[in-house]
Design an enzyme around this catalytic site. Structure first.
Site, PDB file in Angstrom:
ATOM      1  N   ASP A  85       0.671  -1.134   0.089  1.00 52.76           N
ATOM      2  CA  ASP A  85      -0.078   0.051  -0.007  1.00 52.76           C
ATOM      3  C   ASP A  85       0.885   1.359  -0.035  1.00 52.76           C
ATOM      4  O   ASP A  85       2.056   1.272   0.349  1.00 52.76           O
ATOM      5  CB  ASP A  85      -0.932  -0.022   1.231  1.00 52.76           C
ATOM      6  CG  ASP A  85      -2.136  -0.937   1.186  1.00 52.76           C
ATOM      7  OD1 ASP A  85      -1.968  -2.004   0.293  1.00 52.76           O
ATOM      8  OD2 ASP A  85      -2.791  -0.780   1.981  1.00 52.76           O
ATOM      9  N   ASP A  86       0.256   2.397  -0.492  1.00 49.20           N
ATOM     10  CA  ASP A  86       0.682   3.858  -0.283  1.00 49.20           C
ATOM     11  C   ASP A  86       1.658   4.171  -1.360  1.00 49.20           C
ATOM     12  O   ASP A  86       2.115   5.317  -1.152  1.00 49.20           O
ATOM     13  CB  ASP A  86       1.213   4.068   1.185  1.00 49.20           C
ATOM     14  CG  ASP A  86       0.106   3.783   2.339  1.00 49.20           C
ATOM     15  OD1 ASP A  86      -1.121   3.425   1.789  1.00 49.20           O
ATOM     16  OD2 ASP A  86       0.411   3.865   3.333  1.00 49.20           O
ATOM     17  N   HIS A 144      -6.442   3.615  -3.412  1.00 51.25           N
ATOM     18  CA  HIS A 144      -6.212   3.583  -1.824  1.00 51.25           C
ATOM     19  C   HIS A 144      -6.519   4.908  -1.641  1.00 51.25           C
ATOM     20  O   HIS A 144      -5.909   5.565  -0.594  1.00 51.25           O
ATOM     21  CB  HIS A 144      -4.818   3.246  -1.586  1.00 51.25           C
ATOM     22  CG  HIS A 144      -4.799   2.719  -0.267  1.00 51.25           C
ATOM     23  ND1 HIS A 144      -5.475   2.165   0.871  1.00 51.25           N
ATOM     24  CD2 HIS A 144      -3.682   3.144   0.514  1.00 51.25           C
ATOM     25  CE1 HIS A 144      -4.949   2.075   1.811  1.00 51.25           C
ATOM     26  NE2 HIS A 144      -3.655   2.742   1.690  1.00 51.25           N
ATOM     27  N   HIS A 199      -4.985   9.550   1.341  1.00 57.69           N
ATOM     28  CA  HIS A 199      -5.096   8.587   2.386  1.00 57.69           C
ATOM     29  C   HIS A 199      -5.739   9.320   3.577  1.00 57.69           C
ATOM     30  O   HIS A 199      -5.215   9.132   4.794  1.00 57.69           O
ATOM     31  CB  HIS A 199      -3.574   8.335   2.867  1.00 57.69           C
ATOM     32  CG  HIS A 199      -3.303   6.972   3.189  1.00 57.69           C
ATOM     33  ND1 HIS A 199      -3.552   6.819   4.811  1.00 57.69           N
ATOM     34  CD2 HIS A 199      -3.178   5.895   2.983  1.00 57.69           C
ATOM     35  CE1 HIS A 199      -3.387   5.744   5.144  1.00 57.69           C
ATOM     36  NE2 HIS A 199      -3.055   4.900   3.943  1.00 57.69           N
ATOM     37  N   HIS A 206       3.811  -2.618   2.925  1.00 60.28           N
ATOM     38  CA  HIS A 206       3.776  -1.185   2.407  1.00 60.28           C
ATOM     39  C   HIS A 206       5.156  -0.933   1.682  1.00 60.28           C
ATOM     40  O   HIS A 206       6.165  -1.305   2.139  1.00 60.28           O
ATOM     41  CB  HIS A 206       3.779  -0.163   3.692  1.00 60.28           C
ATOM     42  CG  HIS A 206       2.508  -0.111   4.268  1.00 60.28           C
ATOM     43  ND1 HIS A 206       2.364  -0.983   5.186  1.00 60.28           N
ATOM     44  CD2 HIS A 206       1.540   0.875   3.985  1.00 60.28           C
ATOM     45  CE1 HIS A 206       0.938  -0.550   5.598  1.00 60.28           C
ATOM     46  NE2 HIS A 206       0.452   0.271   4.807  1.00 60.28           N
TER      47      HIS A 206
END
Ligand code: NI
Length: 228
Positions: free
Chosen positions: A35-36, A85, A89, A179
């Site tokens: 993620d991210d 996503h 955030h 991540h």
């Protein structure tokens, strides 16, 4: 191995001719999710995944896709899957409906402009969702993908700890949260992949993992335990 009896041999032959059977019904699968990103550590991760013929799923932030379009394209060209996503955030449960829709549509738009396709799934930042966010994701026809195991790699920031946690969380049909913005996670992956490979795991995208099990719009996968 002994010889198969005639009916068993026929059965085995029949199974070999059944390409429709879901991949993860035949193989021990696991879905690693990152993620991210995309982020400057992502290329090293992609090299490691390639070395092991491993496929993964990347839940991307729209603002990072906008600043790294070529890296986003590389992720998809190498057979990985991407999901939405959000743009920046935020905790979606704390935004207005309009703000949630803005976060989601701007991200799906930039992903489509970059790779030619809109993402078919999303992951809410920090896994934060509720009935209202679920209704909005249903409107957008996006299932919400959570995880069976979280490594908390962003807190650990230690390659050995992240390696050990990932191996401990690994299980057949597991969805593991990692991540690629954490450099120690990227450094942990060569050992994680070789170890799990020896245990017979196949590294697949979330879509491959779910093959044969159609998710509904807004559905949360894996389903959360019912609150008591
Ligand atoms: Ni995140």
């Amino acid at each position: 191995m002994g010889l198969l009896s005639a009916p068993a041999a026929a059965e085995a032959g029949k199974k070999a001719d059944e390409p429709s059977k879901a991949y993860c019904a035949r193989y021990k699968c696991i879905a690693l999710t990152f993620d991210d990103g995309p982020w400057p550590y992502t290329p090293e991760l992609l090299d490691t995944l390639n070395k092991h013929k491993a496929k993964a799923t990347f839940f991307l932030l729209g603002r990072k896709v906008a600043s790294r379009p070529e890296l986003t394209q590389r992720i998809v060209q190498e057979g990985h899957e991407v999901g939405n996503h959000t743009w920046d955030h935020p905790d979606l449960t704390k935004l207005s409906d309009d703000e949630v829709m803005q976060e989601m549509s701007s991200t799906s738009d930039v992903i489509e402009q970059t790779i030619g396709e809109r993402p078919a799934m999303m992951r809410p930042p920090n896994g934060a969702t509720d009935a209202r966010v679920t209704r909005l994701m249903t409107e957008l026809a996006l299932p919400q993908i959570l995880w069976t195991g979280s490594t908390l790699d962003w807190q650990a920031r230690d390659t050995k700890v992240i390696t050990a946690r990932t191996l401990k969380l690994a299980k057949r049909n597991g969805v593991i949260l990692l991540h690629d913005i954490v450099p120690q996670t990227v450094k942990a992956m060569p050992t994680v992949l070789s170890t799990l490979e020896k245990e017979g795991y196949h590294f697949v995208t979330v879509t491959t993992l779910l093959q044969g099990r159609e998710l509904e719009a807004g559905e949360i996968y894996p389903p959360r335990p019912k609150k008591k």
